[in-house]
Motif scaffolding. Structure first.
Motif, mmCIF file in Angstrom:
data_model
loop_
_atom_site.group_PDB
_atom_site.id
_atom_site.type_symbol
_atom_site.label_atom_id
_atom_site.label_comp_id
_atom_site.label_asym_id
_atom_site.label_seq_id
_atom_site.Cartn_x
_atom_site.Cartn_y
_atom_site.Cartn_z
ATOM 1 N N HIS A 105 0.856 -1.205 0.000
ATOM 2 C CA HIS A 105 0.000 0.000 0.000
ATOM 3 C C HIS A 105 0.877 1.235 0.000
ATOM 4 N N LEU A 106 0.873 1.935 -1.122
ATOM 5 C CA LEU A 106 1.609 3.198 -1.229
ATOM 6 C C LEU A 106 0.616 4.338 -1.099
ATOM 7 N N GLY A 107 0.587 4.926 0.087
ATOM 8 C CA GLY A 107 -0.304 6.067 0.328
ATOM 9 C C GLY A 107 0.437 7.070 1.194
ATOM 10 N N ILE A 108 -0.234 8.145 1.524
ATOM 11 C CA ILE A 108 0.404 9.218 2.299
ATOM 12 C C ILE A 108 0.333 8.853 3.788
ATOM 13 N N LYS A 109 1.471 8.890 4.442
ATOM 14 C CA LYS A 109 1.527 8.360 5.807
ATOM 15 C C LYS A 109 1.435 9.420 6.893
ATOM 16 N N GLY A 110 1.432 10.668 6.516
ATOM 17 C CA GLY A 110 1.347 11.715 7.530
ATOM 18 C C GLY A 110 1.047 13.040 6.873
ATOM 19 N N PHE A 111 1.132 14.102 7.655
ATOM 20 C CA PHE A 111 0.904 15.420 7.074
ATOM 21 C C PHE A 111 1.992 15.746 6.067
ATOM 22 N N THR A 112 1.639 16.591 5.126
ATOM 23 C CA THR A 112 2.520 16.862 3.992
ATOM 24 C C THR A 112 3.213 18.223 4.161
ATOM 25 N N GLU A 113 3.781 18.729 3.071
ATOM 26 C CA GLU A 113 4.508 19.996 3.121
ATOM 27 C C GLU A 113 4.541 20.615 1.737
ATOM 28 N N THR A 114 5.111 21.796 1.660
ATOM 29 C CA THR A 114 5.251 22.480 0.365
ATOM 30 C C THR A 114 6.365 21.854 -0.462
ATOM 31 N N GLY A 115 6.181 21.838 -1.774
ATOM 32 C CA GLY A 115 7.266 21.411 -2.651
ATOM 33 C C GLY A 115 6.775 21.241 -4.067
ATOM 34 N N GLU A 116 7.687 21.154 -4.983
ATOM 35 C CA GLU A 116 7.313 20.882 -6.368
ATOM 36 C C GLU A 116 6.643 19.504 -6.392
#
Lengths: 300, 267
Positions: A269-280
């Motif tokens: 399972h490839l998903g987002i594991k936490g809060f994200t951030e700014t970036g390209e």
């Protein structure tokens, strides 16, 4: 995807004259400004008031209109969650909610603008259909299905361009599309804007047959479960790739089906594991483990 | 005129009796919040063509949905619901749900329960009616505690900006909310001034005076408007009037004792 969306919406307006569009001060971003230009009397900008926008749409639906409301998914779904439940889903009104900038697609804006929990929230509500289109055809099918339905709908749109599959076999089913040849031991299961990453990974195989096929869901609540389960049973390995938090999104949905049906398969399972951030976007996708390179690492 | 007012007063007494009977049967619900609403509801139903068909009838939306026993009581009193329904409030499978629910009570065009939401829904409905040119009005009853929800003020801005001339909010300003007085929890301050600053016409009336209510409702026609109806929570039952604890039934046995005694001795 917003360009394809607004083109489709304008075309459907001719079939469904009762369509009226609401926007929460995002119309130049969501492109509903183009709808306003052609149909100013059927466009309402409610300002930065997502909760009110959902409630107003419910009131319009009670007068026989087909409201299509638009805002950024991350801001709309969390903020107006209760209104969606109480004013729209509970009485089952045919309101179409369009969440733009899904997943990480507004990557430069930073975490508050990244919609990584919207599906978890919406999928916990009874009565509402959920669409996660990837291609222009999916976007059209989503709108067509939502407009011909009498229940509420949520359409999740990436800010990025819709996927443009080419040189790849495509087979369309009711809830999903199969890209590539069916008889592969590995299937990548994805949705929405992530099909682009899957196709990038697919296209890296220039000298050999890609060792996987892709299932991309445009309808999040699966209606053709039998066909899907037949397919899943034939796979040795599933790699689920989603631009959503690991709980409540595509991975949760697929794993629930697999558990319900007693299907034996290996799952990554490839998903987002936490809060994200700014970036390209590409940089951020890889950092969050959901870019095409992350996918290729798993496949190899 | 006096005879007319006598009749309205008699109706209010009958409706209060029905509210109390329903709450005695259910031992669950909101006595204070229901009793303060009665004159407002009688005024609207009696004189303002309230009904189901949005194209032909004016709409009454009880946004402070916990006061719904007053609506149910009106329907029983008017003979639209059978008298036997007085024992059905909050019973499983009953159309008389704890908060208004159109799925079970088809006379309604709304569900309510979470405060503030229908302030916006009413605005959308009023907007839709104007677009359709149906000519009907929307009356929405808000609670005073409900005015603390931000969405209400979002709705007011929308109503004013879009000049929704067919929408009238009525605030049942009974001064009490669940935890105490509105003034002690989150004061509404100079409420009429605030509402006018948001672009709505605003009148203040005695919410138990039919003459004042009806005049204000008539004057609210043709302009986005709000009526602040000053009321007494628990009106008509001295043991409950102005007492926070009667916001909702939290002690069923106490409720049984008090309501039984009131019905026997007072009504």
């Amino acid at each position: 995807m917003r360009n394809a969306y607004i083109e489709a919406l304008l075309a459907y307006k001719e079939v469904y004259p009762e369509i009226c569009v609401l926007d929460g001060d995002c119309s130049r971003s969501t492109k509903t400004a183009m709808f306003k230009k052609q149909y100013p009397d059927d466009f309402i900008n409610v300002g930065i008031a997502e909760q009110n926008m959902v409630s107003i749409a419910a009131g319009l639906a009670r007068c026989g209109y087909r409201p299509v409301l638009n805002s950024f998914a991350s801001l709309l779904i969390s903020r107006a969650c209760e209104q969606i439940v109480q004013a729209v889903c509970l009485p089952c009104l045919p309101v179409i909610i369009v969440g733009h900038y899904a997943g990480l697609s507004a990557s430069m804006e930073g975490a508050p603008h990244h919609a990584i929990s919207d599906l978890g929230i919406i999928s916990s509500m009874p009565n509402i259909e959920i669409y996660t289109p990837s291609t222009e055809i999916d976007i059209d099918r989503s709108l067509c299905s939502a407009l011909s339905s009498s229940v509420p709908s949520y359409i999740r749109l990436s800010k990025n361009e819709a996927a443009k599959p080419h040189n790849i076999p495509i087979c369309m089913y009711e809830s999903f599309a199969l890209y590539g040849k069916r008889q592969k031991s590995t299937a990548v299961v994805t949705m929405g804007g992530m099909l682009v990453e899957c196709l990038k990974a697919y296209d890296t195989y220039t000298r050999e047959e890609p060792p996987f096929c892709i299932l991309s869901f445009f309808k999040f609540k699966i209606t053709d479960r039998t066909e899907l389960c037949d397919f899943l049973r034939s796979c040795v390995r599933l790699v689920i790739l989603e631009d959503h938090y690991i709980s409540g999104g595509l991975g949760t949905m697929i794993k629930n089906i697999i558990a319900d049906e007693g299907i034996k398969t290996n799952i990554v399972h490839l998903g987002i594991k936490g809060f994200t951030e700014t970036g390209e976007f590409n940089w951020l996708s890889e950092k969050m483990g959901i870019g095409y390179r992350s996918l290729l690492n798993e496949i190899k | 005129m006096k005879q007319h007012l006598k009749e309205l007063t008699r109706q209010a007494t009958e409706i209060r009796k029905l509210i109390l009977k329903m709450l005695l049967a259910s031992l669950s619900g909101h006595p204070g919040s229901s009793l303060s609403l009665v004159e407002i509801i009688v005024t609207l139903f009696r004189y303002h063509n309230i009904g189901k068909d949005i194209r032909a009838n004016n709409q009454l939306i009880l946004s402070k949905g916990h006061g719904v026993p007053a609506i149910y009581a009106y329907y029983i009193h008017a003979g639209i619901l059978p008298a036997s329904m007085v024992s059905e409030l909050r019973k499983g499978g009953s159309p008389l749900q704890g908060h208004p629910d159109e799925r079970f009570f088809p006379h309604l065009n709304y569900c309510s329960g979470s405060l503030g939401i229908n302030a916006g829904m009413a605005a959308g409905m009023a907007k839709g009616i104007l677009k359709r040119k149906w000519g009907t009005r929307v009356f929405t009853i808000l609670g005073d505690g409900e005015m603390q929800e931000g969405q209400v003020w979002e709705a007011f801005m929308f109503v004013s900006h879009n000049n929704l001339t067919n929408l009238t909010y009525i605030i049942d300003y009974n001064k009490l909310q669940l935890d105490g007085t509105v003034d002690s929890i989150m004061s509404l301050g100079k409420l009429a001034d605030k509402i006018r600053a948001f672009g709505l016409q605003c009148e203040e009336v005695d919410g138990h005076d039919y003459t004042q209510l009806e005049r204000a409702v008539r004057q609210s026609a043709g302009v986005p408007s709000c009526i602040i109806a000053h009321t007494t929570k628990g009106k008509g039952v001295p043991q409950m009037e102005g007492i926070t604890e009667w916001h909702s039934i939290h002690d069923p046995e106490l409720a049984r004792t008090v309501i039984s005694e009131v019905l026997e001795n007072q009504f």
